[in-house]
Scaffold this motif. Structure first.
Motif, short mmCIF file in Angstrom:
data_model
loop_
_atom_site.label_atom_id
_atom_site.label_comp_id
_atom_site.label_asym_id
_atom_site.label_seq_id
_atom_site.Cartn_x
_atom_site.Cartn_y
_atom_site.Cartn_z
N ILE A 1 0.83 -1.21 0.00
CA ILE A 1 0.00 0.00 0.00
C ILE A 1 0.86 1.25 0.00
N LEU A 2 1.91 1.26 0.84
CA LEU A 2 2.75 2.46 0.95
C LEU A 2 3.30 2.94 -0.40
N PRO A 3 3.89 2.06 -1.22
CA PRO A 3 4.40 2.54 -2.51
C PRO A 3 3.31 3.14 -3.38
N ASN A 4 2.09 2.65 -3.22
CA ASN A 4 1.02 3.15 -4.06
C ASN A 4 0.50 4.51 -3.61
N VAL A 5 0.67 4.83 -2.33
CA VAL A 5 0.15 6.12 -1.87
C VAL A 5 1.29 7.12 -1.65
N ALA A 6 2.53 6.71 -1.94
CA ALA A 6 3.68 7.55 -1.61
C ALA A 6 3.63 8.90 -2.31
N SER A 7 3.18 8.94 -3.56
CA SER A 7 3.26 10.22 -4.28
C SER A 7 2.38 11.26 -3.60
N THR A 8 1.20 10.86 -3.16
CA THR A 8 0.32 11.80 -2.48
C THR A 8 0.95 12.28 -1.18
N LEU A 9 1.59 11.35 -0.46
CA LEU A 9 2.21 11.74 0.81
C LEU A 9 3.37 12.70 0.58
N ILE A 10 4.13 12.43 -0.49
CA ILE A 10 5.27 13.31 -0.77
C ILE A 10 4.78 14.71 -1.12
N VAL A 11 3.71 14.76 -1.89
CA VAL A 11 3.18 16.08 -2.23
C VAL A 11 2.73 16.81 -0.97
N SER A 12 2.13 16.08 -0.01
CA SER A 12 1.71 16.82 1.18
C SER A 12 2.90 17.19 2.06
#
Lengths: 309, 286
Positions: free
Chosen positions: B198-209
Motif C-alpha cells: 500500500i505504501l508505494p502506491n500512496v507515496a506520491s500523495t504523501l510526498i506532495v503533502s
C-alpha cells in the motif's frame, strides 16, 4: 436540541479534558510541581503547604481528580511573577488582543473573500493572476518579516506611524495590517478555488440554462454553496482571535495575550501558561462548535447526514 | 539530479524547458542552491560564526570581506546566514520526516484496526486542532526549556494529522481494491501489506503533502526562534537572526533583511514547486 449539536458538545468537552490532561502530564513530567509553580526560591513551608493543598502526596489518580476539580473552579494557582491569580492576568489581557484581531478579521473577510470570488468569476484574467500572486506572497511571508519591513518603511523611513506601544489608535494600524495580510491571502485563494469548484457544478449550468440573470446565478446559487468550505476556514480564524497574534504582539510591544504567553514562557511562569492553555483551547473549541452549528444552518444536507451518523 | 544520466537524445534540455515553467525552474534552482549551502556550510563559510571583529561592528553591506555586513559584535552576517540555513533546514527536514512517518503510521493503524483505534486517532487530531501548534510548542518549551532535540521532536508533531487523514483514507480505499486483498489472500501479514504494497502506491500523495508541511515547519521554527524561544545562541537559525537583527532595525537593517529574504524565497519556492507537483501528480488533493 438537535442530536448533532449534543454530539458536538460531548466531543468539545472531551477535547477540553484532553488539553487539561496534557497540561497535567507535562507538568508532572517536568519535575516537582510545587517547585515549578512556586519558583526555585520559594520558602520551604510554602512548598509544604502547597503540596498539602494540591495533595501531591496522594496517589497519581487522586492528584489528577483534585487537579480537575481545581481547574473546574478556574483556580490555576498564582503567578509567581506578579503574585496575582493566573486566570485574572490572562483575562485582563484579552481585550487588548481582541482590539487587534477583530479589526484584522474584518479586513480578512472584507478583502479576502471578495477578491477570491472576483478572481474566480474572471478566471484567467489579469486580475485573477494578480490575486493568485499576491495571495501566495501574502501567506508565504512570515508575519515577523512583514511586520519588521512595515516598521522599516512606515515608522523608520517615512515616520508616518509609530513602531510600537499602545498609546493611540494610530499604534494599532501597523499590527492590524500585519495580522490581516496573511489571512487575506489564504482566504482569497481558498474562496477562489471553492467558487471555481461550485461554478463547475451541474446545478449552475441548469440555473444558467433556465435563463436566470448571471447576477442571480452567482448570488443565489453559487455563493451559498461556496460558503460551506469557506466557513470552515473562517472558523479557524475566529478560533485564533485570542491566540493568533503572538508574534505580531511581540513585534509591536502590544500588551495582549500573545505578549503574556511569550513572557510567561520565557520566565517559566507555569501557572499563567496553564491558564493560557485552557483559555485558548476553550476559545478554539467554542469556535469549532459555532462552525458546526453554522454548517447545519447553511447546508441542510449536512444536518441530516450528521443526525443519521 | 538525474538530468545528466538520461541525455542520449539531443532534446533533453529543450524538453525540460518546455515542460517546466520559468518560475518553477527558478524555484528549483533556488532550492538546489539552498541545499548546497546547507550541506557544504562548513566549507563555504568565510569566517567561524562566532568570530568577532570589534573594529568592524555594524559594517554595512558591500564592505570588502564582509559582503553582507557585520552585526553588533562584528560577526560576519554571511557566515552566520550560511550556518543558519543549515540549522533551519536540518530542523525542517527532520521534523517533516518525523511527522510524515508518525502521521502515516497512525493513519495506517486507524485503517487496519478501525473501531476504537480510529476513535483515538480522531480524538488526537481534535486535540491538535483545539490547541494552535505555536501555543502547544510554547507550553512544552516553558515546561522543559529549549533544546535542539526537543525542538526537532516538537516540530515533528506539526501536521501529522494531515498525513494520518490522507494515509487512512488511501489505505481504506486501497484495501477495497484487488491488489491489497490479493496479497492478504496469499497470507501476507498486515505489516507486509501496508509497507510493501500500500505504501508505494500512496507515496506520491504523501510526498506532495510533505511539500505543504515543509515551508510551514520552516515558518513555525523561525517564528519560535524569532521570539527567542526556539534555537538558542550561540547556535543560530534564520528566525533567530531576524529576532536579534530587530534590535538594530534602524541602524543596521541588513542584519535582519538577509535572513528574511532567504526565508521568504525558500518558503515561496517550495510552495510554488509543491503547487506545480500537485497539479501534475495528484489532482485529487487541493
Amino acid at each position: 436540541m438537535p442530536k448533532f449539536i449534543l454530539a458536538k458538545l460531548a466531543r468539545a468537552f472531551l477535547t477540553i479534558m484532553m488539553v487539561m490532561t496534557f497540561a497535567f502530564i507535562v507538568l508532572r513530567l517536568s519535575g516537582d510541581p510545587a517547585q515549578v509553580l512556586l519558583g526555585p526560591d520559594a520558602p520551604l513551608d510554602a512548598v509544604i503547604a502547597f503540596r498539602e493543598r494540591w495533595g501531591l502526596n496522594d496517589p497519581i489518580w487522586k492528584q489528577y481528580l483534585a487537579y480537575l476539580t481545581q481547574i473546574m473552579r478556574l483556580d490555576f494557582g498564582v503567578s509567581m511573577r506578579s503574585q496575582t491569580p493566573a486566570i485574572n492576568l490572562v483575562l485582563e489581557r484579552v481585550p487588548a488582543t481582541l482590539a487587534l484581531t477583530i479589526p484584522a478579521l474584518i479586513l480578512k473577510l472584507g478583502i479576502g473573500i471578495p477578491a477570491g470570488v472576483y478572481a474566480a468569476l474572471h478566471r484567467g484574467s489579469l486580475a485573477d493572476r494578480g490575486v493568485i500572486m499576491l495571495s501566495i506572497f501574502g501567506f508565504t511571508i512570515p508575519s515577523f518579516v512583514l511586520g519588521l519591513v512595515l516598521v522599516l518603511i512606515f515608522a523608520v523611513s517615512l515616520t508616518w506611524l509609530p513602531s510600537g506601544g499602545q498609546d493611540t489608535y494610530w499604534h494599532a494600524v501597523l499590527p492590524i495590517i500585519t495580522l490581516s495580510i496573511g489571512g487575506i491571502g489564504i482566504l482569497a485563494r481558498f474562496s477562489r478555488s471553492a467558487m471555481i469548484e461550485v461554478l463547475g457544478q451541474p446545478y449552475i449550468r441548469t440555473a444558467m440554462s433556465k435563463g436566470l440573470p448571471w447576477r442571480d446565478v452567482v448570488w443565489k446559487h453559487a455563493l451559498p454553496n461556496a460558503a460551506v468550505p469557506i466557513v470552515t476556514l473562517v472558523g479557524f480564524m475566529v478560533g485564533a482571535l485570542i491566540a493568533g497574534a503572538v508574534v505580531v504582539e511581540s513585534i509591536f510591544a502590544w500588551p495582549g495575550v500573545g505578549r503574556l504567553i511569550v513572557i510567561s514562557v520565557a520566565n517559566r511562569d507555569l501557572a499563567v501558561v496553564q491558564a493560557l492553555l485552557l483559555v485558548i483551547a476553550a476559545s478554539m473549541v467554542i469556535a469549532n462548535l459555532l462552525v458546526d452549528v453554522a454548517y447545519g444552518l447553511l447546508d441542510p444536507r449536512l444536518r441530516s447526514k450528521r443526525a443519521a451518523h | 539530479m538525474s538530468l545528466a544520466i538520461a541525455a542520449p537524445k539531443p532534446g533533453i534540455f529543450t524538453r525540460l524547458r518546455l515542460k517546466v515553467p520559468f518560475l518553477i525552474a527558478v524555484a528549483i534552482v533556488w532550492l538546489l542552491i539552498i541545499v548546497f549551502v546547507a550541506v557544504f556550510a562548513d566549507v563555504i563559510r568565510p569566517y567561524p560564526i562566532s568570530q568577532m571583529n570589534l573594529a568592524h561592528r555594524l559594517a554595512p553591506m558591500g564592505t570588502p570581506g564582509y559582503w553582507l555586513g557585520t552585526d553588533e559584535l562584528g560577526r560576519d552576517v554571511l557566515s552566520r546566514l550560511i550556518q543558519s540555513i543549515r540549522v533551519s533546514l536540518v530542523i525542517a527536514f527532520g521534523a517533516t520526516i518525523l511527522s510524515a512517518v508518525f502521521g502515516t503510521a497512525l493513519g495506517f493503524l486507524a485503517a487496519q484496526f478501525r473501531g476504537w483505534v480510529e476513535h483515538v486517532v480522531v480524538a488526537m487530531a481534535d486535540f491538535q486542532a483545539a490547541l494552535p501548534f505555536m501555543i502547544m510548542s510554547l507550553a512544552v518549551l516553558a515546561f522543559f526549556g529549549s533544546s535542539m532535540v526537543l525542538l526537532v521532536c516538537l516540530m515533528g508533531f506539526y501536521g501529522w494529522e494531515r498525513y494520518a487523514r490522507i494515509a487512512r483514507g488511501l489505505a481504506i480505499s486501497a484495501s477495497a481494491q484487488g491488489y491489497a486483498s490479493a496479497v492478504v489472500q496469499l497470507g501476507a501479514k498486515p505489516s507486509r501489506v501496508y509497507l510493501r504494497h500500500i505504501l508505494p502506491n500512496v507515496a506520491s500523495t504523501l510526498i506532495v503533502s510533505m511539500t505543504l508541511t515543509f515551508p510551514e515547519v520552516i515558518l513555525m521554527e523561525s517564528g519560535l526562534s524569532f521570539l527567542g524561544l526556539g534555537v538558542q545562541p550561540p547556535e543560530s537559525s534564520l528566525g533567530n537572526m531576524v529576532g536579534f537583527g530587530r534590535e538594530y532595525l534602524t541602524r543596521a537593517p541588513w542584519i535582519m533583511l538577509a535572513p528574511s529574504l532567504v526565508i521568504v524565497m525558500t518558503t515561496l519556492s517550495i510552495s510554488l514547486l509543491g503547487d506545480w507537483l500537485r497539479d501534475r501528480l495528484d489532482p485529487t488533493i487541493r
